[in-house]
Design an enzyme around this catalytic site. Structure first.
Site, mmCIF file in Angstrom:
data_model
loop_
_atom_site.group_PDB
_atom_site.id
_atom_site.type_symbol
_atom_site.label_atom_id
_atom_site.label_comp_id
_atom_site.label_asym_id
_atom_site.label_seq_id
_atom_site.Cartn_x
_atom_site.Cartn_y
_atom_site.Cartn_z
ATOM 1 N N SER A 236 41.879 37.828 38.825
ATOM 2 C CA SER A 236 41.546 36.328 38.535
ATOM 3 C C SER A 236 40.309 36.084 38.052
ATOM 4 C CB SER A 236 42.216 35.947 39.765
ATOM 5 O OG SER A 236 42.360 34.271 39.333
ATOM 6 N N ASP B 55 51.444 34.539 32.844
ATOM 7 C CA ASP B 55 51.839 34.940 34.386
ATOM 8 C C ASP B 55 51.890 33.703 35.184
ATOM 9 O OD1 ASP B 55 49.249 34.039 34.740
ATOM 10 O OD2 ASP B 55 48.430 36.056 35.559
ATOM 11 N N HIS C 57 51.075 35.719 38.789
ATOM 12 C CA HIS C 57 49.427 36.033 38.771
ATOM 13 C C HIS C 57 48.985 36.639 40.116
ATOM 14 C CE1 HIS C 57 45.442 35.114 37.449
ATOM 15 N NE2 HIS C 57 44.987 34.679 38.745
#
Length: 690
Positions: free
Chosen positions: A272, A592, A645
């Protein structure tokens, strides 16, 4: 005048005797009433009085009603008893029993990747560095205000979040940063948790890196060959070095890992926002001191084997726009629609939305997630890379749009959708051709007529400085693209964006050799910096596909009130068909759930592919997509094939790819590119000078 004690004693005795006389009189009258249903058996008067007293007692006991309060108490007691019983069984039964039950329902479970690779004879090889993303790393308190007494050294973020429930306003005060400096407020010190426990679990039972770490352990890894590059994810990237020397610590620990593993280079796993943080690190570490780490131009080539970016928001995420603009995303907007006004009210002293926005706007690192590359990457008023040119002025009945989401099926129907319009103030403006839209230039509208005196608002928000005229001007601009969204944020929150603009940039470099790009604000933008000179290094982008991911929003002006957020997602707006990409005021694309494919995949598909001005040494790049599949049953938890995610960190296919590279495999050894979407096709539509 004070009366003597004897007066009160006499008064009390007189009242008591009076009460007893009245009661005896009442009882006597009851005994004089004849009951035809009771036979006179010649018993004496004392027995009759006893019977008379016993009968009402039995009747009162038998006629007692079951109250709502009793029902609630018994229900709560029943639930608690079941809970404690299940907890007792969970802690006393052998570990094999839950596994046996699961296997009986689902059949034999596949071996975890670590077990599978160990059976193949693969063992630990290259040391591994884990770089957590935004909000997933723990934070603990080292100095606080009086309200935080007893919390020294304890977690404020991550774990059970118990202190949030006990003292929410105190917790918010300590977890927020100073609006002017971007550091801790005076008298407060919150620091990142260190070690693998910093981000193994976000909260009890909710894994982040724990599954990856467990599978690495299966093939022989241990703490001396793993390093969690924890940092304070609230701070701007450069400020983590200024306050905590986090970048220096990462450099030192990577050098130590390489030195203690016989010169074997590290495999880095950023997730991320950690992807952008590590991009910043690579530029910092090779920049001469004191501005950088002074590692020299070949530091990355000497120390890094591969960077396997997971859920990478290389080019930002539209979610960041909604969070900065109205502290909303799809789920929050839906909750707000189900309970109108609830999150705007003062509940137990916590005005939820305004406090969340105040807190979020102090976290400078979140500016890194604002979309980069402008209309070149994200599309304009009448086009976007995920769809062909949308001709909204075409005659009724013609269809000049396309359907997307790859060759293996569509996420939704993109008919009439233009993802280039990140914010639209009504569905009509989201669909109307740009030639028919007249827009007001809001940037020159003065903010003179304040809705309220900002001194009356106990929460710092720059919306308090806006008036009806300024709010109307923002709405009258009608649509905003990635090229104008920065102007919008600068207008509604100038102080906020001035601080953010000093740490991050969102453009595309014309000349990467221009000395201005040596400034740290450009280092996390892959379109404004070069990759290091490391031709033997590999860069992967590993991301999930097959999930609706926020790509644009329909907004409306909220009803005016003091100290409020004047804009909100219009959840009443839906598309014209059941499978429309527009639901609840949110346009969805493929990704995602957090990062759209275009952000995660473009740089490895085109921007860095081969030798380009962004990748002058020709570092090999690979796109690896993981198609989402939900868990087969509740016993699977968050699933082993998830493309979401965070849940992607528990995806067995991704973990196997990571473990194979960590044990020495190359990108070609694991199959090179593997894609399900049209990322290469979309990338070709982006006209970027390479």
């Amino acid at each position: 005048m004070n009366k003597p004690l004897s007066f009160y004693r006499s008064y009390f005795l007189s009242k008591t005797m009076s009460f007893l006389r009245r009661r005896n009189s009442t009882d006597s009258s009851k005994t004089r009433i004849a009951d035809p249903n009771i036979e006179k058996d010649g018993a004496d008067d004392d027995d009759k009085k006893k019977d008379q007293y016993k009968i009402p007692q039995r009747r009162n006991s038998g006629s007692k009603k079951w109250s709502c309060w009793d029902n609630c108490c018994w229900f709560i007691g029943f639930i608690c008893s079941i809970w404690w019983f299940c907890l007792f069984l969970y802690n006393t039964m052998p570990d094999s029993i839950p596994q046996f039950v699961t296997m009986a329902i689902t059949g034999p479970l596949p071996d975890p990747p670590g077990v599978k690779l160990r059976k193949e004879g693969l063992t630990a090889n290259h040391p591994v560095v884990l770089v957590p993303g935004v909000v997933t790393g723990g934070l603990e308190l080292w100095e606080g205000r009086h309200c935080a007494e007893g919390l020294l050294g304890k977690r404020l973020w991550g774990g059970s979040f118990g202190e949030f429930y006990k003292r929410p306003l105190c917790w918010l005060e300590h977890i927020s940063l100073d609006n002017d400096t971007g550091f801790d407020p005076p008298g407060i010190r919150v620091r990142p948790v260190t070690g693998l426990v910093a981000a193994d679990y976000f909260a009890t039972g909710y894994f982040v890196w724990a599954v990856v770490i467990a599978n690495l352990a299966h093939i022989g890894y241990e703490e001396k060959s793993l390093y969690m590059a924890a940092y304070d994810w609230r701070l701007s990237f450069q400020n983590t070095e200024i306050r905590d020397q986090s970048l220096t610590r990462i450099k030192s620990n990577i050098e130590l890992l390489v030195a203690t593993h016989g010169g074997k280079k590290v495999v880095v796993l950023p997730h991320s926002m950690g992807v952008q943080y590590f991009l910043h690190f690579m530029k910092w570490v090779e920049t001469p001191a004191p501005r950088g780490g002074g590692g020299g131009p070949d530091w990355c080539a000497k120390h890094i084997k591969a960077i396997m970016n997971i859920g990478a928001p290389f080019l930002g995420s539209p979610k960041s726009i909604a969070l900065h603009f109205s502290i909303e995303v799809r789920d929050i907007a839906a909750l707000r629609a189900q309970a109108p006004g609830l999150l705007d009210k003062d509940v137990l002293g916590l005005q939820t939305f305004k406090h969340l926005m105040r807190m979020f706007r102090t976290w400078d690192a979140t500016f890194s997630m604002i979309p980069k590359g402008g209309e070149t990457i994200w599309g304009g008023l009448d086009w976007s890379p995920e769809t062909e040119t949308v001709n909204n002025s075409a005659k009724k009945g013609t269809d000049n749009s396309t359907r997307n989401a790859g060759g293996n099926g569509n996420i939704c129907d993109t008919k009439g959708v233009n993802y280039g319009r990140l914010i639209s103030f009504s569905k009509d403006w989201a669909e109307t051709h740009s030639s028919k839209i007249e827009r007001v230039d809001f940037k020159h509208v003065a903010k003179g007529d304040k809705l309220t005196n900002s001194s009356n608002c106990d929460i710092w928000l720059e919306y308090h400085e806006m008036g009806n005229r300024a709010i109307k001007a923002v709405a009258d601009h009608k649509v905003y693209t990635a090229g104008s969204i920065l102007d919008l944020l600068h207008y509604v929150a100038p102080k906020l964006m001035a601080r953010g603009a000093s740490h991050f940039s969102y453009g595309i470099a014309d000349d990467l050799d221009d000395p201005k790009y040596d400034q740290y604000k450009y280092w996390s933008n892959p379109l404004e910096t070069k990759l290091p000179n490391a031709p033997d290094m590999e860069i992967y982008s590993l991301y999930g596909v097959g999930l609706p991911t926020e790509r644009g929003y329909i907004y409306k002006v909220a009803p005016p009130s003091d100290c409020s957020i004047p804009f909100q997602i219009d959840t009443s707006v839906d598309g014209d068909s059941e499978d429309s990409c527009l639901r609840g005021g949110v346009f969805s694309g493929d990704g995602d759930e957090t990062v759209p494919i275009i952000s995660a995949g473009f740089m490895c598909a085109k921007g860095w592919h081969g030798k380009t001005r962004f990748n002058p040494s020709g570092i090999r790049t690979y796109n690896r997509e993981y198609k989402h599949a939900p868990p087969a049953n509740l016993l699977e938890g968050r699933g082993t094939q998830s493309g979401s995610h965070v849940d992607l960190l528990g995806n067995f296919a991704l973990i196997e790819d990571v473990l194979r590279v960590a044990t020495g495999a190359t990108g070609e050894d694991i199959g090179g590119d593997r894609v399900y979407s049209d990322i290469f096709k979309w990338s070709e539509r982006i006209n970027l000078k390479l």
